[in-house]
Design a protein around this motif. Structure first.
Motif, PDB file in Angstrom:
ATOM      1  N   VAL A 123      28.352  -1.542 -41.185  1.00 28.97           N
ATOM      2  CA  VAL A 123      27.398  -2.965 -41.734  1.00 28.97           C
ATOM      3  C   VAL A 123      28.303  -4.373 -41.892  1.00 28.97           C
ATOM      4  N   ILE A 124      29.968  -4.555 -42.563  1.00 29.37           N
ATOM      5  CA  ILE A 124      30.554  -5.235 -42.621  1.00 29.37           C
ATOM      6  C   ILE A 124      30.012  -5.993 -41.109  1.00 29.37           C
ATOM      7  N   GLU A 125      31.031  -5.276 -39.441  1.00 33.45           N
ATOM      8  CA  GLU A 125      31.222  -6.379 -38.680  1.00 33.45           C
ATOM      9  C   GLU A 125      30.129  -6.145 -38.114  1.00 33.45           C
ATOM     10  N   ALA A 131      31.857 -12.609 -44.513  1.00 27.55           N
ATOM     11  CA  ALA A 131      31.057 -12.823 -45.611  1.00 27.55           C
ATOM     12  C   ALA A 131      32.040 -12.786 -47.098  1.00 27.55           C
ATOM     13  N   PHE A 132      32.962 -11.696 -47.059  1.00 28.44           N
ATOM     14  CA  PHE A 132      33.421 -11.597 -48.543  1.00 28.44           C
ATOM     15  C   PHE A 132      35.062 -12.669 -48.771  1.00 28.44           C
ATOM     16  N   TYR A 147      34.058   1.633 -48.368  1.00 26.78           N
ATOM     17  CA  TYR A 147      32.941   2.493 -48.975  1.00 26.78           C
ATOM     18  C   TYR A 147      31.843   1.545 -49.717  1.00 26.78           C
ATOM     19  N   GLY A 148      32.819   0.490 -50.026  1.00 28.75           N
ATOM     20  CA  GLY A 148      31.011  -0.417 -50.880  1.00 28.75           C
ATOM     21  C   GLY A 148      31.386  -1.766 -50.192  1.00 28.75           C
ATOM     22  N   LEU A 149      30.473  -2.576 -50.227  1.00 30.02           N
ATOM     23  CA  LEU A 149      30.358  -3.684 -50.256  1.00 30.02           C
ATOM     24  C   LEU A 149      30.174  -4.294 -51.639  1.00 30.02           C
ATOM     25  N   PRO A 150      30.985  -5.468 -51.989  1.00 29.33           N
ATOM     26  CA  PRO A 150      31.759  -5.644 -53.122  1.00 29.33           C
ATOM     27  C   PRO A 150      30.594  -7.130 -53.614  1.00 29.33           C
ATOM     28  N   LEU A 151      30.285  -6.873 -54.566  1.00 33.56           N
ATOM     29  CA  LEU A 151      29.211  -8.317 -55.394  1.00 33.56           C
ATOM     30  C   LEU A 151      30.048  -9.041 -56.367  1.00 33.56           C
TER      31      LEU A 151
END
Length: 432
Positions: A123-125, A131-132, A147-151
């Protein structure tokens, strides 16, 4: 603790990044009664206590459903502690929601070890490359998989009501000793000083962590947790003693060990107590939340945790990346869940800043945004921070974290001596 190299990248990137644009079932795919594909989503921002977050989430969901015909997001909202409890219960039967919120580091480990969270590097790739803010997504990585997409990014500060200090002719403290004296002065006027809801023991943990940092330096607590040091280090025992010094001097509101954090927050926001320590996830209540009286928001200021007996670096913080999104490995709609999670992260960045006053983990164009002064000041604190130590219970495995939280409550309640507090941690850590 965020590693020094990663921390340096994270902190140096915070300012520049704000300048850049940038549940399973046994019967196949989940569908709603109307035949729509259904993505179950669970979060911890109830309308009553986190309205700005709640509204932003609902806006993102509405946008997603509008752009993805035939897809329905089924939402469940719980308070922080209820959320953690339900996540644990659901994990025992592998019935996690398709998308939910997680914390980094130790919190992730049992879920990843149990093959319950899906790796999200794809997903990140494909959707979130660059983005982060550097250093944030890495906090959700185990064995080189994310294992997590930081908010969020968070640091903990001591917020205070400037008007209450002025009205009572009490000086705002700049040292730990002055904090105790100011608390005594408020007590003499019949005002309970610091709002603390230590029934949710992570709140007391933040006080202990700052005392440990100021007395022992940034590495002492982290070394005790990663086993290169010991919880029986004299500085950590001394920090536990100072917790009880605060209790003995009436610094915290009456009955603090039986109060939830939401109740303590309410005491601060209703001006029953002049001080309250919390992380930047509550910035909206002090800046942009129009449901909170403007007079109160104008009165709220913040201070960095003070020096203790002349010791400590006031640019060293407790905090780190906040919650992030997970996707359940066993989700019946895993690809759709990943798509929703990526969409949510992209939408969250600017909306979180402009509509909720949240410091996001994604890069946004801050130059084009009007930000409250406190928000800008907190960003500057992040930019100049010498260290950010990740919340102790998040660093620890769940079993050790529970020992830590139980011991924090016992320490604050004076049901455990500082030495017993240290030994309880040593015993728990030695068994993991």
């Amino acid at each position: 603790m965020i590693k020094k190299k990663t921390l340096t990248v994270l902190l140096s990137a915070v300012a520049s990044s704000f300048m850049l644009v940038g549940c399973s079932s046994d019967s196949g795919e989940a569908t709603s009664a109307s035949g729509e594909k259904e993505i179950q989503f669970m979060h911890l921002w109830p309308e009553g206590s986190s309205k700005k977050h709640y509204d932003v989430v609902n806006d993102i969901i509405a946008d997603y459903e509008k752009e993805h015909e035939g897809v329905k997001v089924d939402l469940e909202v719980l308070s922080n502690e209820q959320y953690k409890d339900k996540l644990r219960v659901l994990s025992t039967s592998k019935e996690l929601p398709d998308v939910g919120l997680t914390w980094s580091a130790g919190f992730l480990e049992p879920y990843v070890g149990g093959n319950m969270f899906a790796p999200l590097d794809d997903v990140i790739e494909s959707d979130l490359k660059d983005a982060f803010v550097p250093g944030t997504a890495e906090a959700y990585a185990i064995d080189d998989k994310t294992y997590g997409l930081p908010l969020e990014l968070n640091i903990v500060s001591l917020y205070y009501n400037e008007k209450m200090f002025k009205d009572n002719n009490i000086e705002v403290p700049s040292t730990y000793e002055e904090l105790i004296e100011a608390s005594k002065a408020f007590r003499e006027k019949g005002i309970q000083p610091v709002a603390l809801g230590n029934r949710d023991s992570w709140t007391g943990s933040m006080w202990y962590m700052y005392l440990a940092d100021r007395i022992g330096g940034a590495d002492t607590l982290n070394k005790a947790i990663d086993r290169s040091g010991s919880f029986e280090d004299p500085a950590l025992v001394e920090a536990a003693k100072e917790v009880q010094t605060l209790v003995d001097n009436g610094v915290f509101v009456d009955g603090f060990n039986g109060l939830a954090d939401e109740e303590a927050k309410s005491m601060f926001m209703s001006e029953q107590a002049p001080m309250y320590m919390i992380a930047t996830w509550d910035l909206p209540n002090f800046t942009t939340n129009e449901d909170v009286p403007q007079e109160f928001r104008d009165s709220v200021k913040y201070m960095n945790f003070p020096t203790v007996k002349g010791q400590g670096d006031m640019t060293s913080f407790v905090g780190g990346p906040g919650v992030g999104l997970f996707v359940a490995e066993d989700s019946d709609v895993k690809e759709d869940a990943k798509d929703f999670a990526a969409y949510f992260v992209k939408e969250w960045g600017e909306k979180a800043v402009t509509e909720a006053g949240v410091i996001p983990a994604t890069k946004v164009d801050a130059e084009s945004l009007e930000l409250p002064q406190m928000y800008t000041d907190i960003l500057n604190e992040l930019n100049s921070a010498s260290n950010i130590t990740l919340f102790a219970d998040v660093q620890m495995s769940p079993g050790v974290a529970q020992t830590h939280l139980d011991s924090i409550q016992a320490l604050f309640g004076k049901e455990m001596t500082p030495e017993e507090f240290a030994k309880a941690h040593e015993d728990a850590l030695s068994k993991q």
